[in-house]
Design a protein around this motif. Structure first.
Motif, PDB file in Angstrom:
ATOM      1  N   TRP A  46     -62.384 -23.986  13.465  1.00  0.00           N
ATOM      2  CA  TRP A  46     -61.775 -24.530  12.244  1.00  0.00           C
ATOM      3  C   TRP A  46     -60.346 -24.015  12.086  1.00  0.00           C
ATOM      4  CZ3 TRP A  46     -59.361 -23.357   7.751  1.00  0.00           C
ATOM      5  CH2 TRP A  46     -59.410 -24.268   6.700  1.00  0.00           C
ATOM      6  N   LEU A  47     -60.163 -22.713  12.304  1.00  0.00           N
ATOM      7  CA  LEU A  47     -58.829 -22.122  12.159  1.00  0.00           C
ATOM      8  C   LEU A  47     -57.881 -22.605  13.248  1.00  0.00           C
ATOM      9  CD1 LEU A  47     -59.961 -18.549  11.153  1.00  0.00           C
ATOM     10  CD2 LEU A  47     -58.567 -20.073   9.734  1.00  0.00           C
ATOM     11  N   VAL A  48     -58.369 -22.740  14.460  1.00  0.00           N
ATOM     12  CA  VAL A  48     -57.531 -23.257  15.540  1.00  0.00           C
ATOM     13  C   VAL A  48     -57.018 -24.645  15.186  1.00  0.00           C
ATOM     14  CG1 VAL A  48     -57.552 -24.077  17.928  1.00  0.00           C
ATOM     15  CG2 VAL A  48     -58.558 -21.861  17.369  1.00  0.00           C
ATOM     16  N   ALA A  49     -57.917 -25.515  14.708  1.00  0.00           N
ATOM     17  CA  ALA A  49     -57.515 -26.871  14.357  1.00  0.00           C
ATOM     18  C   ALA A  49     -56.520 -26.873  13.196  1.00  0.00           C
ATOM     19  CB  ALA A  49     -58.752 -27.710  14.006  1.00  0.00           C
ATOM     20  N   ASN A  52     -53.106 -25.518  14.405  1.00  0.00           N
ATOM     21  CA  ASN A  52     -52.467 -26.510  15.279  1.00  0.00           C
ATOM     22  C   ASN A  52     -51.901 -27.671  14.471  1.00  0.00           C
ATOM     23  OD1 ASN A  52     -52.573 -25.559  17.975  1.00  0.00           O
ATOM     24  ND2 ASN A  52     -54.770 -25.968  18.084  1.00  0.00           N
ATOM     25  N   SER A  53     -52.548 -28.016  13.355  1.00  0.00           N
ATOM     26  CA  SER A  53     -52.044 -29.101  12.515  1.00  0.00           C
ATOM     27  C   SER A  53     -50.695 -28.764  11.888  1.00  0.00           C
ATOM     28  CB  SER A  53     -53.054 -29.434  11.419  1.00  0.00           C
ATOM     29  OG  SER A  53     -53.072 -28.440  10.399  1.00  0.00           O
ATOM     30  N   LEU A  54     -50.364 -27.477  11.851  1.00  0.00           N
ATOM     31  CA  LEU A  54     -49.070 -27.039  11.321  1.00  0.00           C
ATOM     32  C   LEU A  54     -48.024 -26.878  12.425  1.00  0.00           C
ATOM     33  CD1 LEU A  54     -50.243 -24.311   8.774  1.00  0.00           C
ATOM     34  CD2 LEU A  54     -49.780 -26.728   8.376  1.00  0.00           C
ATOM     35  N   GLY A  55     -48.370 -27.268  13.639  1.00  0.00           N
ATOM     36  CA  GLY A  55     -47.437 -27.118  14.749  1.00  0.00           C
ATOM     37  C   GLY A  55     -47.423 -25.737  15.346  1.00  0.00           C
ATOM     38  N   ILE A  56     -48.444 -24.938  15.034  1.00  0.00           N
ATOM     39  CA  ILE A  56     -48.568 -23.590  15.588  1.00  0.00           C
ATOM     40  C   ILE A  56     -49.450 -23.685  16.834  1.00  0.00           C
ATOM     41  CG2 ILE A  56     -49.349 -21.234  15.141  1.00  0.00           C
ATOM     42  CD1 ILE A  56     -49.001 -21.956  12.102  1.00  0.00           C
ATOM     43  N   ALA A  57     -48.915 -23.334  17.976  1.00  0.00           N
ATOM     44  CA  ALA A  57     -49.669 -23.440  19.236  1.00  0.00           C
ATOM     45  C   ALA A  57     -50.768 -22.384  19.244  1.00  0.00           C
ATOM     46  CB  ALA A  57     -48.736 -23.259  20.424  1.00  0.00           C
ATOM     47  N   THR A  58     -52.001 -22.803  18.974  1.00  0.00           N
ATOM     48  CA  THR A  58     -53.102 -21.878  18.697  1.00  0.00           C
ATOM     49  C   THR A  58     -54.249 -22.117  19.656  1.00  0.00           C
ATOM     50  OG1 THR A  58     -52.469 -21.951  16.362  1.00  0.00           O
ATOM     51  CG2 THR A  58     -54.605 -20.979  16.885  1.00  0.00           C
ATOM     52  N   GLU A  59     -54.862 -21.012  20.094  1.00  0.00           N
ATOM     53  CA  GLU A  59     -55.994 -21.070  21.007  1.00  0.00           C
ATOM     54  C   GLU A  59     -57.105 -20.149  20.527  1.00  0.00           C
ATOM     55  OE1 GLU A  59     -53.628 -21.734  25.251  1.00  0.00           O
ATOM     56  OE2 GLU A  59     -54.398 -19.747  24.704  1.00  0.00           O
ATOM     57  N   LYS A  60     -58.314 -20.514  20.906  1.00  0.00           N
ATOM     58  CA  LYS A  60     -59.464 -19.625  20.722  1.00  0.00           C
ATOM     59  C   LYS A  60     -59.628 -18.829  22.007  1.00  0.00           C
ATOM     60  CE  LYS A  60     -63.653 -21.343  20.839  1.00  0.00           C
ATOM     61  NZ  LYS A  60     -64.873 -22.079  20.426  1.00  0.00           N
TER      62      LYS A  60
END
Length: 460
Positions: A46-49, A52-60
Motif C-alpha cells: 500500500w505504501l509503495v503504491a 509511487n503515485s507522488l513520483g517517489i521511486a519506491t520499492e519493497k
C-alpha cells in the motif's frame, strides 16, 4: 506559489487525507504474530503504491522478516531521510476495545474529534502526516522540495530484527544530511516538541547464592546466611537514602549538566507535574533531590530494580532459607555514559559487598546502548523549532525523552546521521493499549507542521 498555497491545499484536502489514513489503518499489520505476515506485506505494498503515485521511486525490499519500504526522489538543497514504521502492536485484550480495532472511525470526545483504531497514533497516523505534507507540496509546486529518502520499517513493534543488517548492507543508499523521525509525542497537548536527547539503556541480572540447598529455617535460622536478606541489603546500597542519588562509585561519569536555555524551555513547556504524578497514584516525585521531575525523567540517569525474587512463592508458608535470590535491574543512561564501563562498576559494587559464604553469578546476555544526544546547535533544529512555533502559535520546545528509540542511535552509529524526532501524538493516545486514538487536530496540524518544516529547511 508560496507556503500559504501548500497550507491551503492541506486544509482543503483534509477529508481525502483522512480517508487515505483510514485505508492504511484497516490493514492489520501486526508484525509480531506470524498469522499477520501477509497483512504486513500488504501494508508495505500500500505504501509503495502511494509513494509511487507522488513520483517517489519506491520499492519493497525483502528482509528475513517483514519488508522495508525505500523510496527516493532527486532534488536540490538538503538531503532528508524520513523514517517511520507501518507495523502495529497486537490488539489484545480485544474485549476492552469499544469497536473493531481495524475498522477505524472518527469519534467525538470531550477534547475534540479523534481517529480511533490500532496504529492511528503509533505510527501510521504520524507517518502519514509527512506523506500528506509531501502530497500537498507536490500538488502545488509540481515537485518535492529537495532530495529525499523514505525509509519505512515493518518490524519496529517486534524488536526490529532485520533493521541493523539492512542498514549496514544499504548504508551508502540511506545516507543523507539529516534524519526525520515521526514516532514521538508532544510534551503537553498543543506544545510542539523536538526531541534533542534520548536516554540509553543497560540491562543486567544476577543470582545471589548462599547455602548449597534450601534449608529448614528451624535448623539453620540464625547461623545461616539468607540470600534474600543478603540481596536486600545489597540492593538497598545502590541508592543514597537521603538524596536518592545512585551510590555506585563512578555512576555519574559522563553525565552532563543541562544548559540554562534548555531548562527554560522545559520550564515553559506546559508540563503538568501534578497530572503526571497523580495519574499513577503518586503524591510527589521520589527521584534524585535537587532536580525537577522533567530533569529526573529526561536528563538524569537511573538505576531501577525491575524484578526481585527467591524462596517459596506458593500458598501458605514454607519455613525455608532459600539457596538463591535473584534480581533484574536496568539503568537509563544519559550524555556520554558508557554502558560497558558502567556494567563493570555495578558488578564491582555488588561483589565488594558480599558477605562470607555468599557468591554471585551474572547473566551472560549483555544488553546495553548509550544515550542518543542530538547536535541541537545544527541550524536545522532552530529552523524546525521556528516553523513549529508558527503553526501551533506557541513556542516549540526541544525536549528530552525518558525512554529509548533505538533507530536514532542506529542512524548515528551506522549512517553518521543526526536525527530530529518530531511527532504530534499526545500522552493519552493509548498506544499499545485498547482504544488507541490520534487527535484529528494532531493529524491536520501535523501535516501543516511538516509542510512548514520542509519550507524552512529548504528555503535557503
Amino acid at each position: 506559489m508560496s507556503l500559504t498555497d501548500v497550507l491551503t491545499r492541506i486544509d482543503t484536502d483534509l477529508s481525502s487525507a483522512t480517508d487515505r489514513l483510514m485505508d492504511l489503518l484497516r490493514i492489520p499489520s501486526i508484525s509480531t504474530d506470524p498469522a499477520y505476515d501477509a497483512d504486513c506485506d500488504r501494508a508495505a505494498d500500500w505504501l509503495v503504491a502511494d509513494l509511487n503515485s507522488l513520483g517517489i521511486a519506491t520499492e519493497k525490499r525483502q528482509t528475513p522478516g517483514h519488508p522495508m519500504v525505500v523510496g527516493h526522489v532527486d532534488g536540490d538543497g538538503p538531503h532528508l531521510l524520513f523514517y517511520g514504521h507501518y507495523d502495529v502492536q497486537p490488539v489484545d485484550p480485544l474485549a476492552l476495545w469499544s469497536h473493531d480495532p481495524f475498522a477505524p472511525d472518527i469519534h467525538d470526545t470531550a477534547a475534540g474529534k479523534v481517529i480511533r483504531g490500532r496504529g492511528s497514533s503509533d505510527d501510521k497516523g504520524q507517518l502519514m502526516t509527512f506523506v500528506e505534507a509531501c502530497r500537498a507540496w507536490k500538488a502545488v509546486h509540481g515537485t518535492l522540495p529537495c532530495k529525499m529518502t523514505f525509509f519505512l520499517e515493518g518490524e519496529e513493534e517486534s524488536g526490529s530484527p532485520s533493521l541493523v543488517p539492512f542498514m549496514q548492507d544499504h548504508a551508502d543508499e540511506l545516507k543523507a544530511d539529516i534524519a526525520l523521525i515521526c514516532d514521538t509525542s508532544m510534551v503537553s497537548p498543543g506544545v510542539p516538541s523536538i526531541a534533542g536527547q534520548l536516554r540509553g539503556m543497560l540491562k543486567d541480572e544476577f543470582t545471589l547464592h548462599g547455602p548449597s540447598r534450601d534449608l529448614h529455617s528451624g535448623h539453620y535460622g540464625g547461623p545461616g546466611l539468607n540470600p534474600l536478606r543478603e540481596i536486600s541489603r545489597i540492593i538497598a546500597s545502590f541508592h543514597d537514602p537521603e538524596s536518592g542519588a545512585v551510590a555506585v562509585e563512578g555512576f555519574y561519569e559522563g553525565v552532563p549538566e543541562v544548559s540554562d536555555d534548555m531548562l527554560r524551555q522545559w520550564q515553559n513547556s506546559g508540563f503538568d507535574e501534578a497530572a503526571y504524578l497523580n495519574g499513577v497514584g503518586y503524591s510527589q516525585a521520589h527521584g534524585e533531590q535537587g532536580y525537577s521531575t522533567l530533569e529526573q525523567q529526561w536528563s538524569r540517569p537511573t538505576l531501577e530494580i525491575n524484578g526481585l525474587w527467591g524462596g517459596y512463592q506458593g500458598a501458605g508458608t514454607k519455613t525455608v532459607i532459600p539457596a538463591e535470590a535473584h534480581c533484574k535491574l536496568t539503568c537509563r543512561l544519559v550524555g556520554d555514559m558508557d554502558p560497558d564501563r558502567l556494567r563493570k562498576r555495578i558488578r564491582a559494587h555488588v561483589e565488594a559487598r558480599l558477605s562470607p559464604d555468599a557468591r554471585v553469578t551474572w547473566d551472560g546476555d549483555l544488553d546495553g546502548s548509550p544515550a542518543s544526544v542530538m547536535n541541537t546547535d545544527r541550524p536545522e533544529f532552530e529552523a524546525a523549532r521556528r516553523a513549529l512555533s508558527d503553526e501551533w502559535e506557541r513556542e516549540a520546545v526541544i525536549v528530552g525523552m525518558g525512554g529509548s528509540i533505538p533507530i536514532a542511535g542506529f542512524f548515528k552509529e551506522i549512517l553518521g546521521l543526526d536525527s530530529m524526532l518530531i511527532g504530534y501524538a499526545n500522552e493519552d493516545d493509548a498506544i499499545h493499549s485498547p482504544n488507541e486514538k490520534y487527535d484529528l487536530k494532531s493529524f491536520h496540524k501535523g501535516i501543516r507542521s511538516w509542510a512548514r518544516i520542509l519550507d524552512a529547511l529548504t528555503r535557503g
